[in-house]
Design a protein around this motif. Structure first.
Motif, short mmCIF file in Angstrom:
data_model
loop_
_atom_site.label_atom_id
_atom_site.label_comp_id
_atom_site.label_asym_id
_atom_site.label_seq_id
_atom_site.Cartn_x
_atom_site.Cartn_y
_atom_site.Cartn_z
N LEU A 82 -4.65 91.49 76.12
CA LEU A 82 -5.25 93.17 77.37
C LEU A 82 -3.39 93.42 77.91
O LEU A 82 -2.88 93.73 77.66
CB LEU A 82 -6.04 92.73 78.05
N LEU A 83 -3.23 92.13 77.83
CA LEU A 83 -1.79 92.63 78.69
C LEU A 83 -0.36 92.46 78.25
O LEU A 83 -0.08 93.75 77.96
CB LEU A 83 -1.31 91.17 80.42
N GLY A 84 -0.55 91.59 76.55
CA GLY A 84 0.76 92.43 76.28
C GLY A 84 0.46 93.89 75.80
O GLY A 84 1.53 94.18 75.54
N ARG A 89 2.81 99.68 75.97
CA ARG A 89 2.71 100.84 76.10
C ARG A 89 3.27 101.00 77.57
O ARG A 89 4.04 102.42 77.93
CB ARG A 89 0.59 101.07 76.64
N LEU A 90 3.29 100.61 78.44
CA LEU A 90 4.47 100.71 79.49
C LEU A 90 5.85 101.08 79.01
O LEU A 90 6.75 101.63 79.24
CB LEU A 90 4.81 99.59 80.69
N PHE A 91 6.28 100.03 78.34
CA PHE A 91 7.43 99.68 77.43
C PHE A 91 7.52 101.03 77.02
O PHE A 91 8.83 101.86 76.69
CB PHE A 91 7.80 99.02 76.43
N SER A 92 6.84 102.20 76.03
CA SER A 92 6.86 102.91 75.53
C SER A 92 7.11 104.03 76.39
O SER A 92 7.33 105.85 76.31
CB SER A 92 5.68 103.64 74.52
N LYS A 93 7.11 103.97 77.86
CA LYS A 93 7.73 105.23 78.98
C LYS A 93 8.47 104.81 79.41
O LYS A 93 8.73 106.00 80.67
CB LYS A 93 5.86 104.86 79.83
N GLU A 94 9.25 102.95 79.54
CA GLU A 94 9.78 103.39 81.24
C GLU A 94 10.70 101.92 80.14
O GLU A 94 9.71 101.55 79.80
CB GLU A 94 9.18 102.89 82.39
N GLN A 95 12.21 101.85 81.54
CA GLN A 95 12.51 100.46 81.10
C GLN A 95 12.94 99.96 82.17
O GLN A 95 13.58 98.98 82.33
CB GLN A 95 14.02 101.15 80.60
N PRO A 99 7.05 96.65 82.80
CA PRO A 99 6.71 96.52 81.53
C PRO A 99 7.27 94.58 81.70
O PRO A 99 6.15 93.99 80.79
CB PRO A 99 7.27 97.35 80.61
N TRP A 100 8.27 94.42 81.58
CA TRP A 100 8.24 92.66 81.75
C TRP A 100 7.51 91.94 82.40
O TRP A 100 7.48 90.73 81.43
CB TRP A 100 9.76 92.50 82.17
N ALA A 101 7.43 91.90 82.93
CA ALA A 101 6.08 91.11 84.32
C ALA A 101 5.25 91.44 83.33
O ALA A 101 4.24 90.05 83.19
CB ALA A 101 6.06 92.23 85.59
N PHE A 102 4.36 91.81 82.56
CA PHE A 102 3.04 92.42 82.27
C PHE A 102 3.41 91.51 80.76
O PHE A 102 2.68 91.00 80.52
CB PHE A 102 2.54 93.69 81.42
N SER A 349 7.53 87.82 70.52
CA SER A 349 7.94 88.80 70.00
C SER A 349 8.11 89.87 70.03
O SER A 349 7.97 91.69 69.78
CB SER A 349 8.60 88.33 68.62
N ALA A 350 6.46 90.73 71.22
CA ALA A 350 6.01 91.82 70.50
C ALA A 350 6.75 93.13 71.46
O ALA A 350 7.00 93.86 70.72
CB ALA A 350 4.79 91.39 72.04
N PRO A 351 7.59 92.69 72.52
CA PRO A 351 8.34 93.77 72.20
C PRO A 351 9.43 93.70 71.72
O PRO A 351 9.47 96.25 71.06
CB PRO A 351 8.94 93.07 73.61
N LEU A 352 10.80 93.06 71.34
CA LEU A 352 11.28 93.68 69.49
C LEU A 352 10.26 94.06 68.75
O LEU A 352 11.05 94.92 68.49
CB LEU A 352 11.44 92.03 69.42
N LEU A 353 8.74 94.17 68.24
CA LEU A 353 8.43 94.66 67.60
C LEU A 353 8.16 95.70 67.34
O LEU A 353 7.90 96.36 66.54
CB LEU A 353 7.10 93.42 66.28
N PHE A 354 7.84 95.61 68.24
CA PHE A 354 7.29 97.13 68.64
C PHE A 354 8.16 98.03 68.62
O PHE A 354 8.73 99.47 68.52
CB PHE A 354 6.75 96.99 70.80
N TYR A 355 9.33 97.76 69.21
CA TYR A 355 10.83 99.05 69.26
C TYR A 355 10.90 99.02 67.49
O TYR A 355 11.28 100.07 67.22
CB TYR A 355 12.30 98.35 70.01
N ALA A 356 10.93 97.74 66.99
CA ALA A 356 11.48 97.59 65.57
C ALA A 356 10.88 98.43 64.69
O ALA A 356 11.49 99.56 64.04
CB ALA A 356 11.62 95.93 65.27
N ALA A 357 9.62 98.86 65.04
CA ALA A 357 8.00 99.89 64.43
C ALA A 357 8.79 101.01 64.90
O ALA A 357 8.20 102.04 63.83
CB ALA A 357 6.77 99.05 64.58
N ARG A 358 9.38 101.58 65.98
CA ARG A 358 9.17 102.31 66.61
C ARG A 358 10.59 103.04 66.05
O ARG A 358 10.83 104.82 66.16
CB ARG A 358 9.20 102.31 67.79
N HIS A 359 12.09 102.43 66.20
CA HIS A 359 12.80 102.31 65.66
C HIS A 359 13.44 101.89 64.74
O HIS A 359 14.97 101.19 65.39
CB HIS A 359 13.74 102.11 67.56
N PRO A 360 13.22 101.73 63.72
CA PRO A 360 13.45 101.10 62.26
C PRO A 360 14.95 101.10 62.30
O PRO A 360 15.98 100.17 61.86
CB PRO A 360 12.76 101.84 61.12
#
Length: 822
Positions: A82-84, A89-95, A99-102, A349-360
């Protein structure tokens, strides 16, 4: 095979490897050298012994029987998911940091859950066949780590000799995160970089301040961590003897030591690969789920770094697949451990994979930019790929990386001794390829070469940095095998009382490797002048110079916006771009002395500076080869301000009675000089923009205005006006007039583009005429010399290559003037 035959095969293998190294160093003997290497590998296979197998265990450590721990453990496991998800979700909205804390809370929750669910003292903790390490092995490793630290910190202020563009960009991005509070998942600039090195640098800057030492200590940390990782990995796979040898070889290897000094994220590859495989090996031999978890964590964190790490998941898949194929563990056991390993890697690696999926496109931008086959038509791609394979395989013994930032250009990447050991160690690993450990090392070697093979600029020491770990592991397993054959568990001869002396040849060999690498790096590679320029030695010198002089000067150079200069300079420094058209001479008053930092390769010659400022003082700075790399041209503020005007001479009766610098073009004789007078104003005028200008000369007495033009000089007599085409740049100006009575005024009006308004201020005048030596260059947009030009200037020399383009390309230049033939 008998012991004596094995000994003979080993001796001949070593001789064949030495001969092969000698022959392959000459490009014309490459085939012969490769043949000798093949013979050495074959004989090494024959001489090598079988590996002692490690007993493997599935994830069989008992789960806790405590009901509260079970509830809390499974609850934390669900909470981690759930936290991941919420962090993404936070990474998609802010920098920001939230998001890194969660994200970190999800990692902590996931890890804590397994420690709660698994018994703390499982029965398989000491599985495997490795002998326990003696106490003194720890002390030896500490000495090796100290040696590694020395080789990475010694002369850290001068080797590398500068801070390269990419390093400075990494530093500036890290400082940007501190200043703005923004913490993106991925840094898209300069081809794209993962967050690992950026936030490591940001941490160093927070602790140590903004300085080059903080920048350099980050790769040093990862380099030393890499030595620790390889030691732990080798100890898990083969035992403490092999581990000490492997750690020593990596500690002294100049290839790894060099990149441990450079703030590139490539140095993270050996570190995180070694740690991930170490915990995977522990998991396979101890049966603990927490080891699978840590293996996955380090795999995921490694993906946050250098792009070449992206082949490592395939390596883990090969190892687990081979174990399944050989039926060392059941599919259920591998599936259970593999699932934990995969889940931990995904969490990490979830944040990086999330970014790669959104910005290949952004994520793969750099890989596509250097992808080899995109530069060749389909008919030539196979031959290009084979050339890359060939030169990549030859980089160890014949011709290494040509980039002076990575290597002494063209020097083999390995010293001669380690080059021989690699060939022999490859034979040892091939002999034991049925063992998953040696298969993994060989697969690691092959996969680590792929980033260099499939990209341009091969051979590439940077993109192939991951290969250093399997190299030292193959060398170490061979040396350990030889030691066991000579005086260890599998001796080929009984040495009797001499047995205690058997480590001495090994110590001597390792000492020779250390000396070779130390000598080569600090007395050859460090003194190479190409390395000085490749590491932005000029820009680094400028940055340090500007920082040392501080706010006492205004600086001008073509490097004012360079990342290296910006990183090294304090933020309050007045450092502006040196554009010869705009800033030579200066057109605004200054309140401090000016220092022009001139690169003779690209900037105007010294004579041009002396023409505008004859009082300027010049100091030359030399590069390591003793050649002039920079000229420091210092001009006092008084000289600059004094030159902003026109030289005005007053004559009476044909004699000069007064001379001064006046700030206007109009003629108004001072009260202390009485008519009749002849007045002459002379100097140069700056036309700020190419276009049509209206000139008028209002005078009641004989007067003449002269302005040099693009085709012919503009001449106006009293009472005349004209529209003329003037080109941006400096033009000679002369006004000659008669003042016959008190109160008589002579006015010159110039109107045109808004940059030049009435009355014309002193910033558009200079008391010096244009340099007579050179050609007038007209710079046009496009490649067809189409009028009007963007600007014009006197060029003391004709240049067909610009470091800083005077006009955005494409552009064309026309030079006009006369040749003096004596």
């Amino acid at each position: 095979m008998g012991k004596w035959l094995k000994g003979a095969a080993l001796t001949i293998a070593i001789g064949a490897a030495v001969i092969g190294l000698h022959r392959i160093r000459r490009p014309e003997d490459t085939a012969i050298g490769a043949l000798w290497f093949a013979i050495a590998i074959l004989l090494s296979i024959i001489a090598s012994t079988s590996a002692s197998p490690l007993s493997l265990k599935g994830p069989e450590a008992p789960l806790t029987s405590s009901r509260p721990k079970q509830i809390l453990g499974y609850g934390l496991l669900a909470l981690a998911g759930l936290l991941g998800g919420f962090s993404l979700r936070l990474f998609s909205k802010e920098q920001g940091l939230l998001p890194w804390a969660f994200y970190w809370l999800s990692v902590i929750a996931f890890g804590t859950s397994f420690y709660l669910l698994e018994e703390s003292s499982p029965t398989g903790d000491k599985g495997g066949s490795r002998a326990s390490s003696p106490v003194y092995s720890g002390y030896i490793f500490c000495l090796i780590l100290l040696l590694a630290a020395f080789l990475r910190l010694y002369r850290i202020d001068s080797m590398p000799p500068g801070i390269y563009y990419d390093e400075a960009n990494n530093a500036l991005d890290a400082l940007w995160t501190i200043e703005t509070g923004k913490h993106p998942i991925y840094f898209e600039g300069w081809g794209g970089r993962g967050p690992l090195i950026m936030y490591s640098l940001a941490t160093a800057f927070r602790l140590l301040g903004r300085n080059p030492l903080a920048l350099r200590l980050v790769p040093v940390f990862y380099g030393l961590a890499g030595v620790v990782a390889i030691y732990l990995l080798a100890r898990t796979f083969w035992g403490w003897e092999t581990a000490l040898i492997a750690a020593f070889l990596l500690a002294v290897m100049r290839w790894h030591a060099h990149f441990s000094r450079v703030a590139f994220d490539a140095i993270t590859v050996p570190c995180f690969t070694g740690l991930s495989l170490h915990f995977l090996g522990r998991a396979l031999t101890r049966g603990r789920r927490t080891d699978y978890m840590w293996a996955g964590f380090f795999l995921g964190w490694g993906l946050m770094g250098y792009a070449a790490f992206r082949v490592v998941p395939l390596l883990a898949l090969i190892i687990l697949g081979w174990i399944a194929l050989r039926r060392r563990l059941t599919l259920a056991q591998i599936a259970q451990g593999g699932l934990i390993f995969l889940a931990a890697a995904l969490i990490a690696s979830a944040p990086l994979l999330f970014y790669a999926a959104r910005h290949p496109k952004a994520f793969t931008a750099r890989s596509k930019q250097v992808y080899l086959l995109r530069f060749y038509p389909p008919s030539q791609r196979l031959s290009a790929l084979l050339r890359n394979v060939r030169c990549t395989l030859l980089m160890f013994h014949q011709r290494g990386d040509n980039n002076a930032r990575h290597n002494l250009p063209d020097a083999p990447m390995l010293d001669p001794v380690m080059g021989v050991l690699l060939v022999l160690g490859m034979g040892t690993s091939l002999r034991r390829i049925g063992d998953w450990r040696h298969l993994g090392v060989l697969a690691w070697f092959a996969l680590a070469l792929q980033p260099g093979i499939w990209s341009i600029e091969a051979p590439q020491a940077l993109r192939n940095i991951g290969v250093v770990a399997p190299i030292v592991l193959m060398c170490a397993t061979f040396l350990d095998d030889v030691m066991q054959m000579v005086g260890g568990r599998r001796p080929i001869v009984n040495l009797g009382k001499l047995k205690p002396l058997t480590p001495l040849p090994l110590i001597a060999l390792l000492g020779a490797i250390a000396i070779l690498n130390y000598n080569f790096y600090f007395y050859h590679q460090a003194l190479e002048v190409r390395g000085f320029y490749a590491f932005y030695g000029v820009e680094t010198t400028i940055g340090r110079l500007v920082a040392s002089l501080g706010t006492d000067y205004r600086f001008y150079s073509i490097y004012s916006g360079d990342p290296t200069v910006r990183f090294l300079s304090p933020p309050d420094i007045d450092h502006q771009f040196l554009n010869p058209v705009e800033t030579l001479p200066l057109r605004e008053p200054v309140d401090k002395d000016v220092l022009y930092i001139v690169d003779p390769r690209y900037d105007p010659p010294e004579v041009l500076f002396h023409h505008w400022y004859p009082e300027a003082r010049v100091k030359e700075l030399m590069d390591p080869a003793g050649k002039v790399m920079l000229k420091l041209i210092e001009v006092e503020a008084e000289a600059i301000n004094h030159a902003q005007g026109l030289r005005t001479r007053y004559y009476a009766g044909g004699k000069l009675i007064a001379e001064r610098v006046e700030k206007t073009l109009d003629v108004q004789p001072p009260p202390d000089i009485s008519p009749p007078l002849t007045v002459e104003k002379e100097g140069s005028i700056f036309i700020p923009q190419t276009g049509t200008y209206r000139l008028s000369l209002q005078a009641d007495a004989p007067s003449l205005l002269f302005i040099s033009g693009p085709a012919e000089a503009v001449r106006l007599h009293e009472g005349e006006e004209a529209e003329v085409e003037l080109v941006k740049g400096w033009h000679n100006l002369r006004l000659h007039c008669q003042v016959e009575e008190e109160g008589q005024q002579i006015t010159v009006q110039i109107s045109g583009p808004p940059e030049l308004q009435e009355p014309v201020s002193s910033q558009f005048f200079n008391l010096h005429k244009l340099l007579r030596q050179g050609l007038r260059g007209y710079y046009y947009k496009g490649a067809e010399w189409q009028w009007p030009p963007v600007f014009s200037r006197i060029d003391p020399f004709v240049s067909f290559r610009w470091h800083i383009q005077p006009v955005p390309a494409p552009f064309s230049v026309e030079w006009c003037g006369y040749l003096v033939i004596e």
